[in-house]
Write an enzyme that holds these catalytic residues in place. Structure first.
Site, PDB file in Angstrom:
ATOM      1  N   ASP A 212       0.865  -1.181   0.000  1.00 43.43           N
ATOM      2  CA  ASP A 212       0.000   0.000   0.000  1.00 43.43           C
ATOM      3  C   ASP A 212       0.899   1.226   0.000  1.00 43.43           C
ATOM      4  O   ASP A 212       2.124   1.108   0.085  1.00 43.43           O
ATOM      5  CB  ASP A 212      -0.951   0.006   1.200  1.00 43.43           C
ATOM      6  CG  ASP A 212      -2.293   0.671   0.863  1.00 43.43           C
ATOM      7  OD1 ASP A 212      -2.272   1.736   0.189  1.00 43.43           O
ATOM      8  OD2 ASP A 212      -3.350   0.152   1.260  1.00 43.43           O
ATOM      9  N   GLY A 238       4.044   1.095  -1.910  1.00 47.73           N
ATOM     10  CA  GLY A 238       3.830   1.258  -3.341  1.00 47.73           C
ATOM     11  C   GLY A 238       2.366   1.392  -3.681  1.00 47.73           C
ATOM     12  O   GLY A 238       1.484   1.175  -2.847  1.00 47.73           O
ATOM     13  N   PHE A 240      -0.960   0.427  -6.222  1.00 51.51           N
ATOM     14  CA  PHE A 240      -1.439  -0.665  -7.076  1.00 51.51           C
ATOM     15  C   PHE A 240      -1.628  -0.228  -8.525  1.00 51.51           C
ATOM     16  O   PHE A 240      -2.080  -0.990  -9.354  1.00 51.51           O
ATOM     17  CB  PHE A 240      -2.717  -1.312  -6.543  1.00 51.51           C
ATOM     18  CG  PHE A 240      -3.768  -0.391  -5.993  1.00 51.51           C
ATOM     19  CD1 PHE A 240      -4.200   0.723  -6.693  1.00 51.51           C
ATOM     20  CD2 PHE A 240      -4.360  -0.667  -4.762  1.00 51.51           C
ATOM     21  CE1 PHE A 240      -5.186   1.555  -6.194  1.00 51.51           C
ATOM     22  CE2 PHE A 240      -5.358   0.160  -4.248  1.00 51.51           C
ATOM     23  CZ  PHE A 240      -5.764   1.272  -4.965  1.00 51.51           C
ATOM     24  N   HIS A 258     -14.240  -1.864  -5.707  1.00 56.21           N
ATOM     25  CA  HIS A 258     -15.496  -1.088  -5.646  1.00 56.21           C
ATOM     26  C   HIS A 258     -15.271   0.371  -5.275  1.00 56.21           C
ATOM     27  O   HIS A 258     -16.182   1.191  -5.355  1.00 56.21           O
ATOM     28  CB  HIS A 258     -16.514  -1.755  -4.711  1.00 56.21           C
ATOM     29  CG  HIS A 258     -16.144  -1.718  -3.257  1.00 56.21           C
ATOM     30  ND1 HIS A 258     -17.070  -1.892  -2.254  1.00 56.21           N
ATOM     31  CD2 HIS A 258     -14.954  -1.551  -2.632  1.00 56.21           C
ATOM     32  CE1 HIS A 258     -16.483  -1.827  -1.076  1.00 56.21           C
ATOM     33  NE2 HIS A 258     -15.202  -1.618  -1.281  1.00 56.21           N
TER      34      HIS A 258
END
Length: 349
Positions: A212, A238, A240, A258
C-alpha cells in the site's frame, strides 16, 4: 418490492443485517437510523445500555443528553436493531448494539465514527451534481479524491484505517477458497495489514506481502506484530497502479475495486495480472450488487456510497467478469458469504 430488495431490508440474521448496513452502506444503508446510532455510540449511550436496561431520564443524566431528544434518537436507532424499547421510555442494547462497542470482535464502532465526520456527510450535499455528472460528490465538495485527501490528515486517516481494521474480509476468503498448506499471498492495497494478518493467523503455512502507499503502511508493522504474524510478512510501500511484487502464489484485493470507476479498476487488475505467474490465483473480496445468479447482494445504498464518496461502484458478477476480461483475467467462480461480501477467484487467461 422484489425478493432481492426484501433480502436487503431483512437479512437472514439480525447480526448480519447490522454488519451489512453499517459496514457496507455507512450513512447510506439504513439512512438516518444509522446516523442516530452513530450519535448514541459517540455519546456513550450504547455503552451504558450494554450494561442493562435504563429509563430515558436516567440514561440522559448519565450521558449528558437532553431527555426529550434522546428518546427520539433511541427510537430512530431501534430501526437498526441495535437498541430496543422494552417498555415505554425504557431501552436496552441488543447483541447487535454491543457489537458497536470498542473492542468487540468485528466492531462497527469505527465505521460509525466515520459516519459522523464532515468528510462522510458533506459529499451528499453534492448529490444533485453526482446524479447529473456521475462523478464523486467528495471531489465536488473537497476538490480532491478521498484517498488523496487522507494523505496529510493523519487523524482522519487513522480513523479510516481503524474502521478498515475491524472489517476484515478474511472470513469470507477463508470460507470461499481452500488455501494451500504453504503459499505466498500478496495483499494489494491492504492498508495496515489487518486482513492479511487475519488470513495468516487462520492459515499458519502462509507468508505474506503487504502493498500500500508509503504513508499507509508506515504503521503496518505494529499491526502485524500485535497479530503475531510480523515475522511472516514483508511490507512493500507502493501503489497498485504501479508494478507489483511478482511471482507469488496468490494475490488478494480486499474491498479495493469497488472504490474505483471501471477504467481505474481495470488498471489495478492489469497490474496484478502482470505480476501473476501462470499458476497464480487472484482473490477478490468485496460487496457485489444483486444479480439473477443469486448470492449476496449488497444494499443499493452501498452502491451510492461508493459513488458519492469515492466515484466507485458496486458491481454485479457480470460486470466483474467484464473487468477481469479487460485485464486478461478469467473468473473461475464467484461465491457469496453471509457477512455481505462475495469472493471472486480468477486466473490469467
Amino acid at each position: 418490492m422484489t425478493d432481492a430488495q426484501e433480502s436487503w431490508a431483512e437479512p437472514e440474521s439480525a447480526k448480519e443485517g447490522l454488519a451489512a448496513h453499517v459496514r457496507l452502506a455507512g450513512a447510506a444503508g439504513v439512512g438516518w437510523s444509522v446516523m442516530a446510532l452513530a450519535a448514541l455510540a459517540a455519546t456513550g449511550v450504547v455503552e451504558v445500555l450494554a450494561r442493562g436496561r435504563q429509563p430515558v431520564d436516567v440514561l440522559a443524566d448519565r450521558c449528558g443528553c437532553d431527555p426529550g431528544t434522546l428518546v427520539r434518537f433511541l427510537r430512530a436507532a431501534a430501526v437498526t436493531g441495535a437498541v430496543v424499547e422494552v417498555e415505554p421510555g425504557v431501552f436496552e442494547a441488543t447483541e447487535l448494539g454491543r457489537d458497536t462497542l470498542p473492542g468487540a470482535p468485528g466492531s462497527a464502532e469505527g465505521m460509525l465514527r466515520l459516519a459522523l465526520t464532515p468528510e462522510f456527510l458533506l459529499p451528499w450535499s453534492a448529490a444533485e451534481q453526482v446524479l447529473r455528472t456521475g462523478r464523486s460528490g467528495f471531489e465536488a465538495v473537497f476538490g480532491s479524491r478521498f484517498y488523496d485527501y487522507l494523505d496529510g490528515r493523519p487523524e482522519l486517516a487513522g480513523m479510516f484505517q481503524e474502521a478498515m481494521r475491524t472489517t476484515s474480509s478474511a472470513a469470507a476468503l477463508s470460507t470461499a477458497f481452500d488455501f494451500p498448506a504453504k503459499a505466498t499471498v500478496v495483499d494489494v492495497g491492504g492498508g495496515q495489514g489487518a486482513m492479511l494478518a487475519d488470513l495468516l493467523a487462520r492459515h499458519r503455512g502462509l507468508t505474506g506481502v503487504l502493498v500500500d502507499l508509503p504513508h499507509v503502511v508506515e504503521d503496518a508493522r505494529a499491526c502485524l506484530e500485535r497479530a503475531g504474524v510480523a515475522d511472516r510478512v514483508s511490507v512493500v510501500p507502493g501503489s497498485f497502479f504501479d508494478p507489483l511484487p511478482a511471482g507469488a502464489d496468490l494475490y488478494v484485493l480486499g474491498r479495493v475495486l469497488h472504490n474505483w470507476p471501471d477504467a481505474d479498476a481495470v488498471r489495478i487488475l492489469s497490474c496484478v495480472r502482470a505480476a501473476m505467474p501462470p499458476a497464480a490465483r487472484l482473490l477478490i473480496a468485496e460487496p457485489m450488487a444483486y444479480s439473477d445468479e443469486g448470492g449476496c447482494g449488497a444494499p443499493p445504498g452501498h452502491d451510492l456510497l461508493m459513488l458519492v464518496l469515492l466515484g466507485g461502484r458496486t458491481r454485479t458478477p457480470e460486470e466483474m467478469r467484464a473487468l477481469l476480461r479487460s485485464a486478461g483475467l478469467c473468473e473461475e467462480r464467484i461465491s457469496g458469504h453471509s457477512g455481505g461480501e462475495s469472493v471472486v477467484v480468477a486466473r490469467g487467461c
